[in-house]
Design a protein around this motif. Structure first.
Motif, PDB file in Angstrom:
ATOM      1  N   TYR A  85     111.707  48.659  23.927  1.00 55.00           N
ATOM      2  CA  TYR A  85     111.988  47.218  23.957  1.00 55.00           C
ATOM      3  C   TYR A  85     113.494  46.947  23.925  1.00 55.00           C
ATOM      4  N   LEU A  86     114.213  47.623  23.042  1.00 56.06           N
ATOM      5  CA  LEU A  86     115.657  47.392  22.923  1.00 56.06           C
ATOM      6  C   LEU A  86     116.392  47.766  24.208  1.00 56.06           C
ATOM      7  N   LEU A  87     116.016  48.880  24.809  1.00 61.45           N
ATOM      8  CA  LEU A  87     116.657  49.292  26.059  1.00 61.45           C
ATOM      9  C   LEU A  87     116.366  48.290  27.173  1.00 61.45           C
ATOM     10  N   TYR A  88     115.137  47.802  27.225  1.00 58.57           N
ATOM     11  CA  TYR A  88     114.774  46.779  28.214  1.00 58.57           C
ATOM     12  C   TYR A  88     115.605  45.516  27.991  1.00 58.57           C
ATOM     13  N   HIS A  89     115.695  45.080  26.734  1.00 56.17           N
ATOM     14  CA  HIS A  89     116.436  43.860  26.396  1.00 56.17           C
ATOM     15  C   HIS A  89     117.904  43.977  26.811  1.00 56.17           C
ATOM     16  N   GLU A  90     118.518  45.115  26.523  1.00 55.40           N
ATOM     17  CA  GLU A  90     119.933  45.288  26.864  1.00 55.40           C
ATOM     18  C   GLU A  90     120.136  45.424  28.374  1.00 55.40           C
ATOM     19  N   LEU A  91     119.202  46.053  29.064  1.00 54.17           N
ATOM     20  CA  LEU A  91     119.297  46.137  30.522  1.00 54.17           C
ATOM     21  C   LEU A  91     119.147  44.754  31.155  1.00 54.17           C
ATOM     22  N   ALA A  92     118.301  43.918  30.554  1.00 52.07           N
ATOM     23  CA  ALA A  92     118.150  42.546  31.054  1.00 52.07           C
ATOM     24  C   ALA A  92     119.447  41.766  30.858  1.00 52.07           C
ATOM     25  N   LYS A  93     120.079  41.926  29.694  1.00 50.57           N
ATOM     26  CA  LYS A  93     121.369  41.260  29.455  1.00 50.57           C
ATOM     27  C   LYS A  93     122.427  41.783  30.422  1.00 50.57           C
ATOM     28  N   ARG A  94     122.396  43.078  30.677  1.00 60.52           N
ATOM     29  CA  ARG A  94     123.348  43.679  31.619  1.00 60.52           C
ATOM     30  C   ARG A  94     123.169  43.088  33.015  1.00 60.52           C
ATOM     31  N   THR A  95     121.934  42.791  33.388  1.00 56.71           N
ATOM     32  CA  THR A  95     121.643  42.258  34.717  1.00 56.71           C
ATOM     33  C   THR A  95     122.230  40.868  34.916  1.00 56.71           C
ATOM     34  N   PHE A  96     122.175  40.029  33.861  1.00 61.77           N
ATOM     35  CA  PHE A  96     122.568  38.629  34.008  1.00 61.77           C
ATOM     36  C   PHE A  96     123.923  38.296  33.393  1.00 61.77           C
ATOM     37  N   GLY A  97     124.592  39.254  32.763  1.00 62.99           N
ATOM     38  CA  GLY A  97     125.945  39.022  32.279  1.00 62.99           C
ATOM     39  C   GLY A  97     126.000  38.289  30.953  1.00 62.99           C
ATOM     40  N   ARG A  98     127.198  37.840  30.588  1.00 65.25           N
ATOM     41  CA  ARG A  98     127.437  37.267  29.262  1.00 65.25           C
ATOM     42  C   ARG A  98     126.619  36.014  28.992  1.00 65.25           C
ATOM     43  N   ALA A  99     126.399  35.204  30.026  1.00 71.07           N
ATOM     44  CA  ALA A  99     125.666  33.946  29.836  1.00 71.07           C
ATOM     45  C   ALA A  99     124.162  34.139  30.001  1.00 71.07           C
ATOM     46  N   SER A 100     123.693  35.372  29.877  1.00 72.35           N
ATOM     47  CA  SER A 100     122.296  35.675  30.176  1.00 72.35           C
ATOM     48  C   SER A 100     121.320  34.887  29.320  1.00 72.35           C
ATOM     49  N   GLN A 101     121.658  34.665  28.039  1.00 75.99           N
ATOM     50  CA  GLN A 101     120.708  34.031  27.138  1.00 75.99           C
ATOM     51  C   GLN A 101     120.520  32.548  27.425  1.00 75.99           C
ATOM     52  N   GLU A 102     121.319  31.992  28.328  1.00 75.02           N
ATOM     53  CA  GLU A 102     121.134  30.611  28.753  1.00 75.02           C
ATOM     54  C   GLU A 102     120.569  30.557  30.170  1.00 75.02           C
ATOM     55  N   ASN A 103     120.175  31.697  30.712  1.00 75.54           N
ATOM     56  CA  ASN A 103     119.687  31.795  32.080  1.00 75.54           C
ATOM     57  C   ASN A 103     118.162  31.856  32.057  1.00 75.54           C
ATOM     58  N   SER A 104     117.511  30.950  32.796  1.00 77.18           N
ATOM     59  CA  SER A 104     116.049  30.889  32.778  1.00 77.18           C
ATOM     60  C   SER A 104     115.427  32.168  33.332  1.00 77.18           C
ATOM     61  N   ALA A 105     116.101  32.804  34.307  1.00 72.60           N
ATOM     62  CA  ALA A 105     115.579  34.058  34.862  1.00 72.60           C
ATOM     63  C   ALA A 105     115.607  35.164  33.807  1.00 72.60           C
TER      64      ALA A 105
ATOM     65  N   ARG B  79     106.963  43.780  23.264  1.00 73.70           N
ATOM     66  CA  ARG B  79     107.904  42.836  22.665  1.00 73.70           C
ATOM     67  C   ARG B  79     107.487  42.393  21.258  1.00 73.70           C
ATOM     68  N   ALA B  80     106.240  41.961  21.113  1.00 79.97           N
ATOM     69  CA  ALA B  80     105.789  41.393  19.837  1.00 79.97           C
ATOM     70  C   ALA B  80     105.831  42.420  18.707  1.00 79.97           C
ATOM     71  N   LYS B  81     105.248  43.596  18.940  1.00 79.58           N
ATOM     72  CA  LYS B  81     105.201  44.571  17.845  1.00 79.58           C
ATOM     73  C   LYS B  81     106.565  45.212  17.599  1.00 79.58           C
ATOM     74  N   ALA B  82     107.400  45.299  18.638  1.00 78.58           N
ATOM     75  CA  ALA B  82     108.754  45.830  18.440  1.00 78.58           C
ATOM     76  C   ALA B  82     109.578  44.869  17.589  1.00 78.58           C
ATOM     77  N   GLN B  83     109.481  43.571  17.884  1.00 77.67           N
ATOM     78  CA  GLN B  83     110.219  42.592  17.091  1.00 77.67           C
ATOM     79  C   GLN B  83     109.709  42.549  15.654  1.00 77.67           C
ATOM     80  N   GLU B  84     108.412  42.720  15.479  1.00 77.52           N
ATOM     81  CA  GLU B  84     107.863  42.752  14.116  1.00 77.52           C
ATOM     82  C   GLU B  84     108.452  43.919  13.329  1.00 77.52           C
ATOM     83  N   TRP B  85     108.551  45.090  13.959  1.00 75.67           N
ATOM     84  CA  TRP B  85     109.131  46.269  13.297  1.00 75.67           C
ATOM     85  C   TRP B  85     110.597  46.009  12.960  1.00 75.67           C
TER      86      TRP B  85
END
Length: 240
Positions: free
Chosen positions: A181-201, A212-218
């Protein structure tokens, strides 16, 4: 006289090579408390191939992330949201994800004026984008919330094009689904750049993250902030 036929040495050598080869091809795992770079690379390769196949590769390593995230803790005196208000807040957060700043601001203002911290936080974001008067809400939000800066479980270093996974996760024998999950999350941020968390995509991509759900719970149980899909960029703390 009895003759004993000896097996040629090259057969023994060949057999030993086969055994060694089998060991080398056994999938690596996290072993004990040691940060296993081979295992981390293996998980990264799988996530990258399945979800980001056309993108270039980043480096991945164990370490201490240099970035910080913020725990926001609601004061006990903050009003609780009823079901209707929760629905309005959810609708507003989706409007923000779709960059419908003015519509979101109109929905959020009554909730913010009633003193709901999450609504105030989102309203400040919307008013900043529309050049509205957000200062009074930002001040009120700061009064209603306590903040605590913490080190996240992972971080994408844009300058070095490198994903760093906190060594604590290796020492705690974090499950592979957490690392995935963490690697996926960081690769997604890498794809969309610094403003990624405000990007709907990006938000859509993050929502589809594996495990996602059980990884965040851990991660919550171990004191790490996790990404809150409903409110966008704000990390979500334990107990929120």
């Amino acid at each position: 006289m009895t003759f004993i036929r000896k097996t040629p040495n090259h057969h023994k050598t060949s057999r030993n090579k086969d055994v060694t080869s089998m060991k080398l091809h056994t999938p690596p795992r996290l072993v004990g408390a040691l940060p296993d770079q081979i295992a981390l690379n293996e998980i990264y390769q799988k996530i990258h191939f399945r979800h980001f196949g056309n993108a270039s590769h980043a480096l991945v390593e164990w370490g201490i992330p240099t970035s910080t995230e913020v725990f926001r803790i609601t004061h006990a005196s903050s009003p609780r949201l009823n079901d209707i208000e929760k629905a309005q807040l959810l609708l507003s957060s989706r409007m923000i994800q779709n960059q419908q700043w003015q519509a979101a601001a109109r929905k959020l203002k009554p909730l913010a004026d009633a003193g709901h911290p999450e609504a105030i936080h989102l309203l400040v974001q919307a008013l900043k984008r529309t050049h509205g008067n957000y200062q009074q809400y930002a001040t009120h939000y700061a009064e209603k919330r306590e903040s605590l800066s913490v080190t996240p479980a992972s971080h994408y270093d844009e300058q070095r094009d490198r994903i760093v996974i906190h060594t604590y996760l290796a020492h705690r024998s974090a499950p592979r689904f957490v690392l995935a999950y963490l690697l996926y999350h960081e690769l997604a941020k890498r794809t969309f750049g610094r403003a990624s968390q405000e990007n709907s995509a990006f938000l859509t991509l993050e929502k589809d993250a594996p495990h996602r759900a059980k990884a965040q719970e851990w991660l919550r149980k171990h004191g790490f902030p996790v990404f809150n899909i409903e409110t966008g960029a704000a990390p979500q703390a334990v107990g929120e």
